[in-house]
Design a protein around this motif. Sequence first.
Motif, PDB file in Angstrom:
ATOM      1  N   GLY A  47       0.610  -1.207   0.005  1.00  0.00           N
ATOM      2  CA  GLY A  47       0.042   0.149  -0.097  1.00  0.00           C
ATOM      3  C   GLY A  47       0.586   1.393   0.004  1.00  0.00           C
ATOM      4  N   LYS A  48       0.175   2.326   0.750  1.00  0.00           N
ATOM      5  CA  LYS A  48       1.034   3.540   0.675  1.00  0.00           C
ATOM      6  C   LYS A  48       2.215   3.347   1.725  1.00  0.00           C
ATOM      7  N   GLU A  49       3.507   3.796   1.144  1.00  0.00           N
ATOM      8  CA  GLU A  49       4.602   3.554   1.961  1.00  0.00           C
ATOM      9  C   GLU A  49       4.642   4.441   3.240  1.00  0.00           C
ATOM     10  N   TRP A  50       4.301   5.623   3.086  1.00  0.00           N
ATOM     11  CA  TRP A  50       4.713   6.700   3.975  1.00  0.00           C
ATOM     12  C   TRP A  50       3.829   6.354   5.303  1.00  0.00           C
ATOM     13  N   THR A  51       2.421   5.887   4.847  1.00  0.00           N
ATOM     14  CA  THR A  51       1.331   5.614   6.136  1.00  0.00           C
ATOM     15  C   THR A  51       1.381   4.201   6.370  1.00  0.00           C
ATOM     16  N   ASN A  52       1.821   3.289   5.406  1.00  0.00           N
ATOM     17  CA  ASN A  52       1.537   1.604   5.750  1.00  0.00           C
ATOM     18  C   ASN A  52       2.748   1.126   6.308  1.00  0.00           C
ATOM     19  N   ALA A  53       4.038   1.580   6.149  1.00  0.00           N
ATOM     20  CA  ALA A  53       5.548   1.140   6.488  1.00  0.00           C
ATOM     21  C   ALA A  53       5.236   1.036   7.892  1.00  0.00           C
ATOM     22  N   PRO A  54       5.200   1.982   8.475  1.00  0.00           N
ATOM     23  CA  PRO A  54       5.097   1.903  10.326  1.00  0.00           C
ATOM     24  C   PRO A  54       3.934   0.964  10.773  1.00  0.00           C
ATOM     25  N   ARG A  55       3.301   0.474  10.041  1.00  0.00           N
ATOM     26  CA  ARG A  55       2.214  -0.659  10.598  1.00  0.00           C
ATOM     27  C   ARG A  55       2.868  -1.523  11.392  1.00  0.00           C
ATOM     28  N   LYS A  56       1.912  -2.232  12.378  1.00  0.00           N
ATOM     29  CA  LYS A  56       2.558  -3.250  13.174  1.00  0.00           C
ATOM     30  C   LYS A  56       1.661  -4.615  13.279  1.00  0.00           C
ATOM     31  N   VAL A  57       2.212  -5.645  13.635  1.00  0.00           N
ATOM     32  CA  VAL A  57       1.732  -6.901  13.528  1.00  0.00           C
ATOM     33  C   VAL A  57       2.039  -7.578  14.753  1.00  0.00           C
ATOM     34  N   MET A  58       1.173  -8.103  15.301  1.00  0.00           N
ATOM     35  CA  MET A  58       1.018  -8.975  16.576  1.00  0.00           C
ATOM     36  C   MET A  58       0.781 -10.256  16.366  1.00  0.00           C
ATOM     37  N   LEU A  59       1.642 -11.025  17.023  1.00  0.00           N
ATOM     38  CA  LEU A  59       1.755 -12.733  16.951  1.00  0.00           C
ATOM     39  C   LEU A  59       1.609 -13.183  18.451  1.00  0.00           C
ATOM     40  N   ALA A  60       0.469 -13.920  18.586  1.00  0.00           N
ATOM     41  CA  ALA A  60       0.216 -14.659  19.928  1.00  0.00           C
ATOM     42  C   ALA A  60       0.442 -15.919  19.575  1.00  0.00           C
ATOM     43  N   SER A  61       1.311 -16.707  20.435  1.00  0.00           N
ATOM     44  CA  SER A  61       1.569 -18.134  20.450  1.00  0.00           C
ATOM     45  C   SER A  61       1.693 -18.682  21.755  1.00  0.00           C
ATOM     46  N   VAL A  62       1.408 -19.869  21.748  1.00  0.00           N
ATOM     47  CA  VAL A  62       1.650 -20.721  22.943  1.00  0.00           C
ATOM     48  C   VAL A  62       2.837 -21.751  22.858  1.00  0.00           C
ATOM     49  N   ASN A  63       3.662 -21.512  23.863  1.00  0.00           N
ATOM     50  CA  ASN A  63       4.769 -22.307  24.065  1.00  0.00           C
ATOM     51  C   ASN A  63       4.538 -23.498  24.556  1.00  0.00           C
ATOM     52  N   PRO A  64       4.677 -24.663  23.555  1.00  0.00           N
ATOM     53  CA  PRO A  64       4.395 -25.810  23.952  1.00  0.00           C
ATOM     54  C   PRO A  64       5.157 -26.547  25.241  1.00  0.00           C
ATOM     55  N   ILE A  65       6.347 -26.150  25.326  1.00  0.00           N
ATOM     56  CA  ILE A  65       7.104 -26.673  26.531  1.00  0.00           C
ATOM     57  C   ILE A  65       6.672 -26.029  27.826  1.00  0.00           C
ATOM     58  N   THR A  66       6.404 -24.784  27.885  1.00  0.00           N
ATOM     59  CA  THR A  66       5.960 -24.077  29.079  1.00  0.00           C
ATOM     60  C   THR A  66       4.538 -23.919  29.261  1.00  0.00           C
ATOM     61  N   ASN A  67       3.923 -24.028  28.037  1.00  0.00           N
ATOM     62  CA  ASN A  67       2.337 -23.676  27.923  1.00  0.00           C
ATOM     63  C   ASN A  67       2.145 -22.442  28.450  1.00  0.00           C
ATOM     64  N   GLU A  68       2.735 -21.497  28.274  1.00  0.00           N
ATOM     65  CA  GLU A  68       2.777 -20.000  28.515  1.00  0.00           C
ATOM     66  C   GLU A  68       2.351 -19.195  27.134  1.00  0.00           C
ATOM     67  N   THR A  69       1.174 -18.339  27.221  1.00  0.00           N
ATOM     68  CA  THR A  69       1.094 -17.597  25.950  1.00  0.00           C
ATOM     69  C   THR A  69       1.829 -16.435  26.099  1.00  0.00           C
ATOM     70  N   GLN A  70       2.477 -16.527  24.730  1.00  0.00           N
ATOM     71  CA  GLN A  70       3.463 -15.190  24.464  1.00  0.00           C
ATOM     72  C   GLN A  70       2.859 -14.401  23.529  1.00  0.00           C
ATOM     73  N   VAL A  71       2.984 -13.088  23.570  1.00  0.00           N
ATOM     74  CA  VAL A  71       2.620 -12.105  22.579  1.00  0.00           C
ATOM     75  C   VAL A  71       3.788 -11.224  22.224  1.00  0.00           C
ATOM     76  N   ILE A  72       4.006 -11.051  20.799  1.00  0.00           N
ATOM     77  CA  ILE A  72       4.961 -10.179  20.353  1.00  0.00           C
ATOM     78  C   ILE A  72       4.290  -9.269  19.403  1.00  0.00           C
ATOM     79  N   GLU A  73       5.277  -7.908  19.396  1.00  0.00           N
ATOM     80  CA  GLU A  73       4.744  -7.057  18.571  1.00  0.00           C
ATOM     81  C   GLU A  73       5.913  -6.601  17.651  1.00  0.00           C
ATOM     82  N   ARG A  74       5.579  -6.760  16.239  1.00  0.00           N
ATOM     83  CA  ARG A  74       6.629  -6.228  15.461  1.00  0.00           C
ATOM     84  C   ARG A  74       6.229  -5.189  14.323  1.00  0.00           C
ATOM     85  N   SER A  75       7.209  -4.359  13.884  1.00  0.00           N
ATOM     86  CA  SER A  75       6.614  -3.231  13.031  1.00  0.00           C
ATOM     87  C   SER A  75       6.967  -3.983  11.497  1.00  0.00           C
TER      88      SER A  75
END
Length: 434
Positions: A355-383
């Motif tokens: 999309g539009k580079e100036w407005t869309n490049a700073p977008r962020k994506v969130m990933l929520a995953s369950v660690n199968p070893i510790t059974n903890e729900t982990q959430v990270i955020e990346r641009s």
Amino acid sequence: METLARKLYILTATSKFSVLISVIMTVLILSGCAQQQHSLEVIENRSGEFYGERNKNGYLFTQQSVAQNVFSATLNCDARQDFAAPLNYRVDKPILSSASTQAPRPIANIRARNALPLSPGDLIEVTMEYGEGFSGNYVLDNLGLLSLPIIDAIDASGLSPRELSERIELALIKSGIFRPAMATVHIKILHLAAIQIPVTGAVFKPGRVLINKTHANAEMDQRVVADGDYSNMRLLSEAIRGAHGVRPDAKIDQIILIRQGWQIEVDLTGILSGVPVHDYPLIAGDQVIVPSTGCFQSYLVRPSQITPKGFRVFMSNLIDSAQSNSSAAVGRYSTNLPYGTKLLQAAVSANCVGGKEWTNAPRKVMLASVNPITNETQVIERSIEQLMRHANRDDINPYVMPDDAIACYDSGVTNLRDVAKTIVDLLTPFTLLF
């Protein structure tokens, strides 16, 4: 009268201006509160490591309740960095097979054979002129054994039809059933079964492949009346794949197979690396245990016969350019990802990138995953910009696991534009009063 009307006008304008100031203050207060309660709050992660990062030390965990001193230890994964990596070979170098049961055979002897050697699952016809009780159709079982009446089973795997007929004749003569002049056996191949072949070296996806998965005409009818049976689905690898495959922390070189109180350790590394492997046929009552190393092994994160070929994730793309998942084309096919997909690829599949580079490049994506070893729900955020510039770093661009959740968030520029638009929409009715 004119003075009184002027005073009333000034009073009315002042009250309207006061209401306008109150509305602006309310909007600012609400926007400040909304900014403080950000939807992506920092979740406490006890380990501090996201499941999917390479070269991390193992976790302290237990295997059910019995293996307390075998695998339940803090492990260092540096030595397993290239575990199950594809091997490379050169044609001018001797190739040593890792299968101890596979005796080397000169190439001249292999070429001198007059027919293709038999394999488990092949459908053959045995004909005897003076032995109607032995004539019929037979299927070689999973071990390559041919089960004839009265006599013991004959190992037919790797033999040509001529060699098998000679071995049957010798067995009938030794058992005293036939005289040498009467024991004449003819072998005819009716259908060659599908076989597993390990392929390694300079190929894109080394591993074990299934070839000749075809059905001859009326083959099923012949197999029903034939003696013996063969199945390429009652194998150890099929049981593991039926459990949706091994995790990236699996110890596939020491898979435990328990049968009638006895247990053995099976090395299935060859399924991924292309080295010959013994895939045990299973029976009712068997138990399969896949131990864990506590380490994330990236070479296990790819489709194979013991890992998932694909999986489903939960995606949400409600950013400004896409008012809903339907308009963002986030449907059934975009949420079904091949095993080995990383966060950047999943973000592209969710239409979070572009999309539009100036407005869309700073977008962020969130990933929520369950660690199968510790059974903890982990959430990270990346641009998105961070993912694009550091796509080769596993700590920034981790692997996506089955049943993970991915959500897209708009950039700060778009958020500020929407806040300003909201303020204008609130002030529009008051401007009409002036």
